[in-house]
Design an enzyme around this catalytic site. Structure first.
Site, PDB file in Angstrom:
ATOM      1  N   THR A 121       0.825  -1.208   0.000  1.00 47.51           N
ATOM      2  CA  THR A 121       0.000   0.000   0.000  1.00 47.51           C
ATOM      3  C   THR A 121       0.863   1.262   0.000  1.00 47.51           C
ATOM      4  OG1 THR A 121      -1.507   1.271   1.420  1.00 47.51           O
ATOM      5  CG2 THR A 121      -0.087  -0.290   2.530  1.00 47.51           C
ATOM      6  N   ASP A 122       0.288   2.341  -0.507  1.00 47.73           N
ATOM      7  CA  ASP A 122       0.991   3.638  -0.457  1.00 47.73           C
ATOM      8  C   ASP A 122       1.094   4.166   0.969  1.00 47.73           C
ATOM      9  OD1 ASP A 122      -1.682   4.362  -0.074  1.00 47.73           O
ATOM     10  OD2 ASP A 122      -1.754   5.769  -1.757  1.00 47.73           O
ATOM     11  N   GLU A 123       0.318   3.578   1.897  1.00 48.71           N
ATOM     12  CA  GLU A 123       0.328   4.086   3.278  1.00 48.71           C
ATOM     13  C   GLU A 123       1.668   3.871   3.971  1.00 48.71           C
ATOM     14  OE1 GLU A 123      -3.019   3.134   5.691  1.00 48.71           O
ATOM     15  OE2 GLU A 123      -4.404   3.231   4.015  1.00 48.71           O
ATOM     16  N   TYR A 148      -1.773  -0.697  11.173  1.00 47.73           N
ATOM     17  CA  TYR A 148      -1.920  -1.356   9.856  1.00 47.73           C
ATOM     18  C   TYR A 148      -0.737  -1.029   8.948  1.00 47.73           C
ATOM     19  CZ  TYR A 148      -3.198  -1.725   4.949  1.00 47.73           C
ATOM     20  OH  TYR A 148      -3.163  -1.982   3.598  1.00 47.73           O
ATOM     21  N   LYS A 152       2.355  -3.353   7.302  1.00 50.65           N
ATOM     22  CA  LYS A 152       2.571  -3.498   5.852  1.00 50.65           C
ATOM     23  C   LYS A 152       3.999  -3.066   5.495  1.00 50.65           C
ATOM     24  CE  LYS A 152       0.163  -4.637   3.026  1.00 50.65           C
ATOM     25  NZ  LYS A 152      -0.169  -5.993   2.493  1.00 50.65           N
TER      26      LYS A 152
HETATM   27  P1  NAD Z   1      -9.580  -7.425   2.530  1.00 47.77           P
HETATM   28  O1  NAD Z   1      -9.540  -7.191   4.001  1.00 47.77           O
HETATM   29  O2  NAD Z   1     -10.820  -7.127   1.774  1.00 47.77           O
HETATM   30  O3  NAD Z   1      -9.202  -8.953   2.218  1.00 47.77           O
HETATM   31  C1  NAD Z   1      -8.193  -9.635   2.899  1.00 47.77           C
HETATM   32  C2  NAD Z   1      -8.364 -11.132   2.612  1.00 47.77           C
HETATM   33  O4  NAD Z   1      -7.268 -11.822   3.247  1.00 47.77           O
HETATM   34  C3  NAD Z   1      -9.653 -11.717   3.164  1.00 47.77           C
HETATM   35  O5  NAD Z   1     -10.245 -12.581   2.222  1.00 47.77           O
HETATM   36  C4  NAD Z   1      -9.200 -12.503   4.399  1.00 47.77           C
HETATM   37  O6  NAD Z   1     -10.027 -13.625   4.686  1.00 47.77           O
HETATM   38  C5  NAD Z   1      -7.793 -12.918   3.995  1.00 47.77           C
HETATM   39  N1  NAD Z   1      -6.913 -13.136   5.131  1.00 47.77           N
HETATM   40  C6  NAD Z   1      -6.721 -12.326   6.194  1.00 47.77           C
HETATM   41  N2  NAD Z   1      -5.848 -12.887   7.066  1.00 47.77           N
HETATM   42  C7  NAD Z   1      -5.478 -14.074   6.517  1.00 47.77           C
HETATM   43  C8  NAD Z   1      -4.595 -15.094   6.928  1.00 47.77           C
HETATM   44  N3  NAD Z   1      -3.908 -15.006   8.077  1.00 47.77           N
HETATM   45  N4  NAD Z   1      -4.435 -16.173   6.126  1.00 47.77           N
HETATM   46  C9  NAD Z   1      -5.134 -16.282   4.961  1.00 47.77           C
HETATM   47  N5  NAD Z   1      -5.996 -15.348   4.530  1.00 47.77           N
HETATM   48  C10 NAD Z   1      -6.168 -14.249   5.297  1.00 47.77           C
HETATM   49  O7  NAD Z   1      -8.337  -6.597   1.967  1.00 47.77           O
HETATM   50  P2  NAD Z   1      -8.173  -5.836   0.571  1.00 47.77           P
HETATM   51  O8  NAD Z   1      -8.684  -4.469   0.703  1.00 47.77           O
HETATM   52  O9  NAD Z   1      -8.647  -6.702  -0.522  1.00 47.77           O
HETATM   53  O10 NAD Z   1      -6.577  -5.747   0.512  1.00 47.77           O
HETATM   54  C11 NAD Z   1      -5.809  -6.796  -0.083  1.00 47.77           C
HETATM   55  C12 NAD Z   1      -4.353  -6.409  -0.091  1.00 47.77           C
HETATM   56  O11 NAD Z   1      -4.178  -5.217  -0.836  1.00 47.77           O
HETATM   57  C13 NAD Z   1      -3.768  -6.143   1.297  1.00 47.77           C
HETATM   58  O12 NAD Z   1      -2.459  -6.657   1.325  1.00 47.77           O
HETATM   59  C14 NAD Z   1      -3.756  -4.641   1.393  1.00 47.77           C
HETATM   60  O13 NAD Z   1      -2.731  -4.196   2.261  1.00 47.77           O
HETATM   61  C15 NAD Z   1      -3.488  -4.253  -0.044  1.00 47.77           C
HETATM   62  N6  NAD Z   1      -3.970  -2.926  -0.469  1.00 47.77           N
HETATM   63  C16 NAD Z   1      -5.280  -2.591  -0.293  1.00 47.77           C
HETATM   64  C17 NAD Z   1      -5.734  -1.354  -0.772  1.00 47.77           C
HETATM   65  C18 NAD Z   1      -7.190  -0.955  -0.650  1.00 47.77           C
HETATM   66  O14 NAD Z   1      -7.546   0.146  -1.067  1.00 47.77           O
HETATM   67  N7  NAD Z   1      -8.084  -1.794  -0.135  1.00 47.77           N
HETATM   68  C19 NAD Z   1      -4.838  -0.472  -1.387  1.00 47.77           C
HETATM   69  C20 NAD Z   1      -3.494  -0.848  -1.517  1.00 47.77           C
HETATM   70  C21 NAD Z   1      -3.077  -2.080  -1.073  1.00 47.77           C
HETATM   71  O1  TDX Z   2     -16.914   6.048   7.624  1.00 48.04           O
HETATM   72  C1  TDX Z   2     -15.853   6.517   7.226  1.00 48.04           C
HETATM   73  N1  TDX Z   2     -15.725   7.862   7.060  1.00 48.04           N
HETATM   74  C2  TDX Z   2     -14.582   8.460   6.633  1.00 48.04           C
HETATM   75  O2  TDX Z   2     -14.527   9.694   6.505  1.00 48.04           O
HETATM   76  C3  TDX Z   2     -14.703   5.679   6.904  1.00 48.04           C
HETATM   77  C4  TDX Z   2     -14.818   4.191   7.072  1.00 48.04           C
HETATM   78  C5  TDX Z   2     -13.566   6.295   6.449  1.00 48.04           C
HETATM   79  N2  TDX Z   2     -13.493   7.631   6.316  1.00 48.04           N
HETATM   80  C6  TDX Z   2     -12.267   8.252   5.759  1.00 48.04           C
HETATM   81  C7  TDX Z   2     -10.951   7.762   6.324  1.00 48.04           C
HETATM   82  C8  TDX Z   2     -10.018   7.887   5.135  1.00 48.04           C
HETATM   83  O3  TDX Z   2      -9.529   9.208   5.026  1.00 48.04           O
HETATM   84  O4  TDX Z   2     -12.246   7.857   4.373  1.00 48.04           O
HETATM   85  C9  TDX Z   2     -10.912   7.606   3.926  1.00 48.04           C
HETATM   86  C10 TDX Z   2     -10.814   6.188   3.408  1.00 48.04           C
HETATM   87  O5  TDX Z   2     -10.946   5.321   4.532  1.00 48.04           O
HETATM   88  P1  TDX Z   2     -10.795   3.721   4.394  1.00 48.04           P
HETATM   89  O6  TDX Z   2     -11.775   3.222   3.395  1.00 48.04           O
HETATM   90  O7  TDX Z   2     -10.807   3.153   5.763  1.00 48.04           O
HETATM   91  O8  TDX Z   2      -9.374   3.593   3.686  1.00 48.04           O
HETATM   92  P2  TDX Z   2      -7.878   4.042   4.111  1.00 48.04           P
HETATM   93  O9  TDX Z   2      -7.723   4.145   5.580  1.00 48.04           O
HETATM   94  O10 TDX Z   2      -7.497   5.202   3.259  1.00 48.04           O
HETATM   95  O11 TDX Z   2      -7.064   2.710   3.647  1.00 48.04           O
HETATM   96  C11 TDX Z   2      -7.417   2.033   2.404  1.00 48.04           C
HETATM   97  O12 TDX Z   2      -6.507   2.349   1.374  1.00 48.04           O
HETATM   98  C12 TDX Z   2      -5.189   1.905   1.540  1.00 48.04           C
HETATM   99  C13 TDX Z   2      -7.428   0.521   2.634  1.00 48.04           C
HETATM  100  O13 TDX Z   2      -8.349   0.212   3.682  1.00 48.04           O
HETATM  101  C14 TDX Z   2      -6.057   0.018   2.974  1.00 48.04           C
HETATM  102  O14 TDX Z   2      -6.068  -1.399   3.076  1.00 48.04           O
HETATM  103  C15 TDX Z   2      -5.110   0.429   1.862  1.00 48.04           C
HETATM  104  O15 TDX Z   2      -3.797   0.093   2.233  1.00 48.04           O
END
Ligand code: NAD
Ligand code: TDX
Length: 332
Positions: A121-123, A148, A152
């Site tokens: 992630t960019d975080e 988190y 990562k």
């Molecule tokens: P998510 O929480 O929706 O999905 C995570 C999945 O991993 C789930 O299916 C869960 O059951 C599985 N999991 C969790 N712990 C596990 C374990 N110990 N063993 C096996 N499976 C396990 O997450 P997401 O939003 O799809 O993110 C996926 C990846 O992408 C993560 O590595 C996250 O850091 C990265 N990422 C997410 C975003 C975003 O915007 N959501 C952005 C950049 C990077």
């Molecule tokens: O109810 C809400 N209201 C609100 O204002 C929630 C749930 C979030 N927010 C804000 C917090 C953040 O600034 O919205 C923005 C996005 O929040 P999230 O969806 O929780 O995402 P963020 O914390 O930015 O992280 C996401 O992007 C990077 C993913 O969850 C991470 O897994 C990924 O690494």
């Protein structure tokens, strides 16, 4: 045809990637997923059975991981604890899955000389000021803020160390905020869409000035496939799509697209340590691997996502009440 092992393939981005792989390649896909609260088998239920093997298991289970790696041509590692707010409530699972889980995969990759792509992630780079002209690049120093993002960051550093110390054939990518179908209702965009559907006021943390750099999950998938095919071992690639928007603008756009007054939301308690702004410069991926995003129109992508949540209430409804109770207890 290859056998691609996808960890976390029942989660949001992982399941979108599995759909993308099956739709755009002839690879066989094996998903390893623990089906935590964030995993949902229904996200994979429309896929052809002869293309997909599902294994319920934990990435910290070394014998299971070893067996699956022995049969995989390549591994794409999505499995993680992914939600910042949960990491503020209970960090422990983030260390177990994100750190120990990634370590377990790296040891198997080392033993079997398996090609591994690590999703991050960019975080990990921390946050930027709103008026900072710079964006994150591959050489931005790591500076994570939350439990988190620090786990990562730790997992990324493990991958880099296993490449350098043991010659593991791994690449890394750090992507910005994804949106699209199959995203858990705890996350910002699905939470607000499903709030409107349920007649609950959308909830904006603080003033809502925080900026996220949005990318459609399909663009993330095409970038990962490009890196898997053409990426240079040991290299990190940033993935983004020039999608910077502040949260207030996104919530207003959701309300407008759903036929509500654009001020029909409430401000709630801000997130502790809330990162102000993320922004990705993906020049390296564009110039070195020739990748470009295809979803340029955020409003159209958001409208399609809203329609998906309207059409798939059975997918998200079981999680909705529990998520809202969690947030209510936190004043959010
Ligand atoms: P998510 O929480 O929706 O999905 C995570 C999945 O991993 C789930 O299916 C869960 O059951 C599985 N999991 C969790 N712990 C596990 C374990 N110990 N063993 C096996 N499976 C396990 O997450 P997401 O939003 O799809 O993110 C996926 C990846 O992408 C993560 O590595 C996250 O850091 C990265 N990422 C997410 C975003 C975003 O915007 N959501 C952005 C950049 C990077
Ligand atoms: O109810 C809400 N209201 C609100 O204002 C929630 C749930 C979030 N927010 C804000 C917090 C953040 O600034 O919205 C923005 C996005 O929040 P999230 O969806 O929780 O995402 P963020 O914390 O930015 O992280 C996401 O992007 C990077 C993913 O969850 C991470 O897994 C990924 O690494």
């Amino acid at each position: 045809m290859a056998n691609i092992l996808v960890t976390g393939g029942a989660g949001f981005i992982g399941s979108n990637f599995v759909h993308y792989l099956i739709g755009n390649t002839d690879h066989h896909v094996t998903v390893l997923d623990a089906l935590t609260y964030a995993g949902n088998l229904a996200s994979l239920s429309d896929l052809p059975e002869d293309r997909l093997t599902f294994v319920k298991g934990n990435i910290t289970d070394a014998p299971l991981v070893d067996e699956l790696f022995s049969k995989a041509d390549a591994v794409v590692h999505y499995a993680a604890e992914s939600h910042n707010d949960n990491s503020l409530d209970n960090p422990r699972p983030f260390l177990d899955t994100n750190i120990v889980g990634t370590f377990t995969l790296l040891e198997a990759a080392r033993k079997h000389d398996t090609r591994l792509h690590h999703i991050s992630t960019d975080e990990v780079y921390g946050d930027l000021e709103l008026d900072d002209p710079e964006r994150f690049t591959e050489s931005t120093p790591y500076n994570p803020s939350s439990p988190y993002s620090s786990t990562k960051a730790g997992s990324d550093l493990l991958v880099r160390a296993w490449v350098r110390s043991f010659g593991v054939r791994a690449t890394l990518s750090n992507c910005s905020n994804n949106y699209g179908p199959y995203q858990h209702v705890e996350k910002f965009i699905p939470r607000q869409i499903t709030n409107v559907i349920r007649g609950i006021q959308p909830k904006l943390y603080g003033a809502g000035e925080n900026v996220r750099d949005w990318i459609h999950a399909d663009d993330h998938s095409s970038a990962v496939l490009t890196i898997l095919d053409k990426g240079v071992i040991g290299e990190t690639y940033l993935i983004g799509a020039d999608g910077e928007k502040n949260n207030k603008d996104v919530i207003e756009l959701i309300l407008q697209l759903m036929g509500q007054p654009k001020d029909a939301y409430e401000h709630v308690t801000d997130r502790a340590g809330h990162d102000l702004r993320y922004a990705i410069d993906f020049t390296k991926l564009r110039t070195e691997l020739g990748w470009t995003p295809r979803y340029g129109d955020f409003e159209a992508g958001l409208a399609a996502t809203i329609q998906w949540y309207r059409d798939n209430e059975a997918w998200w409804a079981p999680a909705k009440d529990g998520v809202e109770a969690f947030y209510a207890a936190r004043g959010q």
